[in-house]
Design a protein around this motif. Structure first.
Motif, PDB file in Angstrom:
ATOM      1  N   ILE A 277     -14.817   0.877  -3.427  1.00 47.46           N
ATOM      2  CA  ILE A 277     -14.216   1.507  -4.605  1.00 47.46           C
ATOM      3  C   ILE A 277     -12.718   1.728  -4.396  1.00 47.46           C
ATOM      4  O   ILE A 277     -11.916   1.509  -5.317  1.00 47.46           O
ATOM      5  CB  ILE A 277     -14.919   2.846  -4.913  1.00 47.46           C
ATOM      6  CG1 ILE A 277     -16.440   2.650  -5.019  1.00 47.46           C
ATOM      7  CG2 ILE A 277     -14.374   3.442  -6.206  1.00 47.46           C
ATOM      8  CD1 ILE A 277     -16.873   1.606  -6.021  1.00 47.46           C
ATOM      9  N   TYR A 278     -12.337   2.122  -3.198  1.00 47.06           N
ATOM     10  CA  TYR A 278     -10.918   2.382  -2.934  1.00 47.06           C
ATOM     11  C   TYR A 278     -10.098   1.096  -3.071  1.00 47.06           C
ATOM     12  O   TYR A 278      -9.013   1.102  -3.669  1.00 47.06           O
ATOM     13  CB  TYR A 278     -10.739   2.973  -1.539  1.00 47.06           C
ATOM     14  CG  TYR A 278      -9.341   3.497  -1.292  1.00 47.06           C
ATOM     15  CD1 TYR A 278      -8.983   4.773  -1.705  1.00 47.06           C
ATOM     16  CD2 TYR A 278      -8.374   2.702  -0.669  1.00 47.06           C
ATOM     17  CE1 TYR A 278      -7.689   5.251  -1.503  1.00 47.06           C
ATOM     18  CE2 TYR A 278      -7.096   3.175  -0.464  1.00 47.06           C
ATOM     19  CZ  TYR A 278      -6.751   4.450  -0.890  1.00 47.06           C
ATOM     20  OH  TYR A 278      -5.471   4.915  -0.699  1.00 47.06           O
ATOM     21  N   LEU A 279     -10.594   0.012  -2.521  1.00 47.02           N
ATOM     22  CA  LEU A 279      -9.888  -1.268  -2.619  1.00 47.02           C
ATOM     23  C   LEU A 279      -9.769  -1.709  -4.076  1.00 47.02           C
ATOM     24  O   LEU A 279      -8.694  -2.147  -4.522  1.00 47.02           O
ATOM     25  CB  LEU A 279     -10.617  -2.337  -1.804  1.00 47.02           C
ATOM     26  CG  LEU A 279     -10.491  -2.230  -0.283  1.00 47.02           C
ATOM     27  CD1 LEU A 279     -11.565  -3.069   0.407  1.00 47.02           C
ATOM     28  CD2 LEU A 279      -9.103  -2.677   0.180  1.00 47.02           C
ATOM     29  N   ALA A 280     -10.864  -1.595  -4.816  1.00 43.01           N
ATOM     30  CA  ALA A 280     -10.852  -2.004  -6.224  1.00 43.01           C
ATOM     31  C   ALA A 280      -9.867  -1.181  -7.036  1.00 43.01           C
ATOM     32  O   ALA A 280      -9.215  -1.689  -7.953  1.00 43.01           O
ATOM     33  CB  ALA A 280     -12.251  -1.881  -6.812  1.00 43.01           C
ATOM     34  N   ALA A 281      -9.745   0.102  -6.710  1.00 40.99           N
ATOM     35  CA  ALA A 281      -8.885   1.011  -7.477  1.00 40.99           C
ATOM     36  C   ALA A 281      -7.411   0.853  -7.139  1.00 40.99           C
ATOM     37  O   ALA A 281      -6.547   1.248  -7.932  1.00 40.99           O
ATOM     38  CB  ALA A 281      -9.319   2.455  -7.244  1.00 40.99           C
ATOM     39  N   HIS A 282      -7.093   0.285  -5.966  1.00 40.66           N
ATOM     40  CA  HIS A 282      -5.701   0.242  -5.511  1.00 40.66           C
ATOM     41  C   HIS A 282      -5.134  -1.180  -5.389  1.00 40.66           C
ATOM     42  O   HIS A 282      -3.976  -1.335  -4.982  1.00 40.66           O
ATOM     43  CB  HIS A 282      -5.580   0.955  -4.161  1.00 40.66           C
ATOM     44  CG  HIS A 282      -5.762   2.436  -4.242  1.00 40.66           C
ATOM     45  ND1 HIS A 282      -7.001   3.040  -4.327  1.00 40.66           N
ATOM     46  CD2 HIS A 282      -4.856   3.460  -4.268  1.00 40.66           C
ATOM     47  CE1 HIS A 282      -6.853   4.346  -4.395  1.00 40.66           C
ATOM     48  NE2 HIS A 282      -5.569   4.633  -4.364  1.00 40.66           N
ATOM     49  N   CYS A 283      -5.912  -2.197  -5.720  1.00 40.58           N
ATOM     50  CA  CYS A 283      -5.403  -3.569  -5.584  1.00 40.58           C
ATOM     51  C   CYS A 283      -4.313  -3.843  -6.627  1.00 40.58           C
ATOM     52  O   CYS A 283      -4.266  -3.223  -7.690  1.00 40.58           O
ATOM     53  CB  CYS A 283      -6.539  -4.579  -5.718  1.00 40.58           C
ATOM     54  SG  CYS A 283      -7.363  -4.588  -7.326  1.00 40.58           S
ATOM     55  N   SER A 284      -3.448  -4.794  -6.306  1.00 43.41           N
ATOM     56  CA  SER A 284      -2.427  -5.212  -7.277  1.00 43.41           C
ATOM     57  C   SER A 284      -3.088  -5.875  -8.473  1.00 43.41           C
ATOM     58  O   SER A 284      -2.699  -5.653  -9.621  1.00 43.41           O
ATOM     59  CB  SER A 284      -1.442  -6.179  -6.616  1.00 43.41           C
ATOM     60  OG  SER A 284      -0.743  -5.540  -5.573  1.00 43.41           O
ATOM     61  N   PHE A 285      -4.064  -6.697  -8.203  1.00 38.46           N
ATOM     62  CA  PHE A 285      -4.936  -7.245  -9.237  1.00 38.46           C
ATOM     63  C   PHE A 285      -6.168  -7.835  -8.564  1.00 38.46           C
ATOM     64  O   PHE A 285      -6.248  -7.911  -7.335  1.00 38.46           O
ATOM     65  CB  PHE A 285      -4.226  -8.274 -10.124  1.00 38.46           C
ATOM     66  CG  PHE A 285      -3.724  -9.517  -9.442  1.00 38.46           C
ATOM     67  CD1 PHE A 285      -4.494 -10.680  -9.390  1.00 38.46           C
ATOM     68  CD2 PHE A 285      -2.439  -9.565  -8.892  1.00 38.46           C
ATOM     69  CE1 PHE A 285      -4.007 -11.843  -8.794  1.00 38.46           C
ATOM     70  CE2 PHE A 285      -1.944 -10.719  -8.289  1.00 38.46           C
ATOM     71  CZ  PHE A 285      -2.729 -11.859  -8.242  1.00 38.46           C
ATOM     72  N   CYS A 286      -7.154  -8.191  -9.383  1.00 36.55           N
ATOM     73  CA  CYS A 286      -8.408  -8.724  -8.868  1.00 36.55           C
ATOM     74  C   CYS A 286      -8.665 -10.092  -9.472  1.00 36.55           C
ATOM     75  O   CYS A 286      -8.440 -10.299 -10.670  1.00 36.55           O
ATOM     76  CB  CYS A 286      -9.561  -7.774  -9.218  1.00 36.55           C
ATOM     77  SG  CYS A 286     -11.201  -8.355  -8.743  1.00 36.55           S
TER      78      CYS A 286
END
Length: 430
Positions: A277-286
């Motif tokens: 969840i942390y990675l998904a919330a803080h990525c530049s984009f997915c």
């Protein structure tokens, strides 16, 4: 009362064919899931009297407060994220809510796809114990007059037809101690503090087979993609200074890559519910290949590249943070690719089942590594403000949306179709 027992027993009985299949194959992990599922049904039977009492209380106090109950789609992370966030957005907008005073009670389904996401939803929703509220829901549904006590579905489940994700900020946030934990997690993965990173999530059949083994999920196979096709875009993004994190709780295979800035988080032994969840919330984009997990960065308002999105007629259109492409549709009968217009002006653009594509003689062809790289780099340039849109590109976007069927599944069209994709399919728009 008999109908309640019949419902519970039917749910157990319907799972028997899949249980026998796993028993014959010796898949003991799946068998354990079946046992736990059956135990929950038995638990429902045992708590029937308590559930009945609560339903009677719930209905008797209706003149003072309307109590509604429903289950969160906790077993499917895409719906767990998307449906729940849109419920909150529609609630804030005053859509699908009662005019009278009300209290909404939720409980988690089993198994919970991500415990960190569940913990965060518990902070913003009224979530009660499953062992009790599941009985309440079943009994309320069986007794006439219970519809008003059921939390109504979103307008279109997890589809943002009112463009509300652009209107409201995310309903979830991290506690200060969670932020510190997340920063430490990034460093442990080898991502320096402040460094931009991109998440890549590609759908294959492994996750649902493992997490929900009592159902057959082969009808979703049309969404599967090959993670190896995403190596090129990952490499090109590292050249632009991004770290790239391959996501996935259960995946079929590792990425064939050895690069310090490309992290196969799904298979390197460091994967966990919190960092998902942390990675998904803080990525530049997915960059997402047809995987439900893309809903997690989406509810945190992160930009998404939907690669090979299927079905094409249901592509997410609600935000300018979204860019999409779709798979090529090869007609076996005509020995050619169907045009975008042919796909969108027929039911082919709305097929949700692998067997349906096969019945129509259609083979779905994934994008090439070069095509995926093109749309991934387009997102990077759009976010940085360096994207050069030509008049021809604007015309192609316009042509595509002119043939795109809007209907009840789409609100205001704000997203983009990949520019390189449209250039390649220029002649298919006529």
């Amino acid at each position: 009362m008999m109908s309640f027992f019949q419902v519970q027993l039917a749910l157990i009985t319907n799972a028997l064919p899949m249980f026998i299949k796993h028993l014959k194959s010796g898949d003991w992990e799946a068998i354990l899931y079946f046992n736990n599922k059956a135990l929950w049904k038995i638990w429902n039977l045992l708590f029937f009297p308590f559930g009945m009492v609560l339903v009677l209380i719930m209905r008797s106090i209706r003149p003072f407060v309307l109590i509604r109950v429903n289950v969160l789609v906790s077993e499917r992370i895409g719906h767990f994220a998307g449906n729940t966030e849109l419920y909150l957005c529609e609630r804030d907008e005053g859509i699908n809510v009662p005019e009278e005073r009300y209290l909404d009670l939720w409980y988690h389904n089993w198994p919970i796809a991500n415990k960190q996401l569940a913990c965060m939803w518990n902070r913003v929703l009224h979530v009660g114990p499953r062992w009790l509220l599941s009985s309440v829901k079943v009994i309320n549904d069986l007794i006439p007059g219970g519809e008003v006590h059921k939390i109504s579905s979103n307008t279109q489940t997890d589809i943002d037809v009112y463009n509300l994700l652009d209107k409201f900020p995310p309903h979830l946030s991290f506690l200060s101690k969670e932020e510190e934990k997340g920063k430490s997690g990034l460093q442990a993965l080898g991502i320096p503090e402040g460094a931009p990173f991109v998440c890549i999530i590609v759908r294959d059949s492994s996750y649902l087979k493992k997490s929900v083994p009592w159902k057959s999920w082969s009808y979703h196979d049309y969404r599967d993609c090959d993670i190896q096709n995403y190596l090129l875009v990952a490499q090109k993004l590292t050249e632009r200074g991004y770290y790239v994190v391959r996501m996935g709780a259960v995946v079929k295979e590792a990425m064939n890559v050895d690069h310090p800035m490309i992290i196969d988080y799904a298979t390197n032994g460091m994967r966990g519910d919190f960092m998902d969840i942390y990675l998904a919330a803080h990525c530049s984009f997915c960059i997402a290949g047809n995987a439900g997990f893309e809903a997690v960065p989406h509810i945190f308002r992160r930009p998404i590249v939907h690669v090979d999105y299927m079905p094409l007629g249901m592509v997410h259109t609600e935000s300018a943070r979204l860019i999409s492409t779709t798979k090529k549709h090869w007609s076996r009968d005509e020995s050619r690719f169907l045009t975008l217009k042919e796909i969108l002006e027929s039911d082919i653009g709305f097929l949700w089942d692998s067997s349906a594509y096969d019945a129509k003689g259609i083979d779905l062809i994934e994008s090439t590594p070069e095509e995926i790289a093109a749309v991934g780099l387009e997102m990077d340039e759009r976010l940085k403000g360096s994207w050069q849109t030509t008049i021809k590109d604007e015309e192609l976007q316009k042509q595509f949306w002119e043939i795109f069927p809007k209907g009840e599944n789409h609100g205001e069209i704000r997203c983009y179709i990949g520019a390189h994709f449209l250039r390649e399919h220029n002649k298919q728009l006529d």
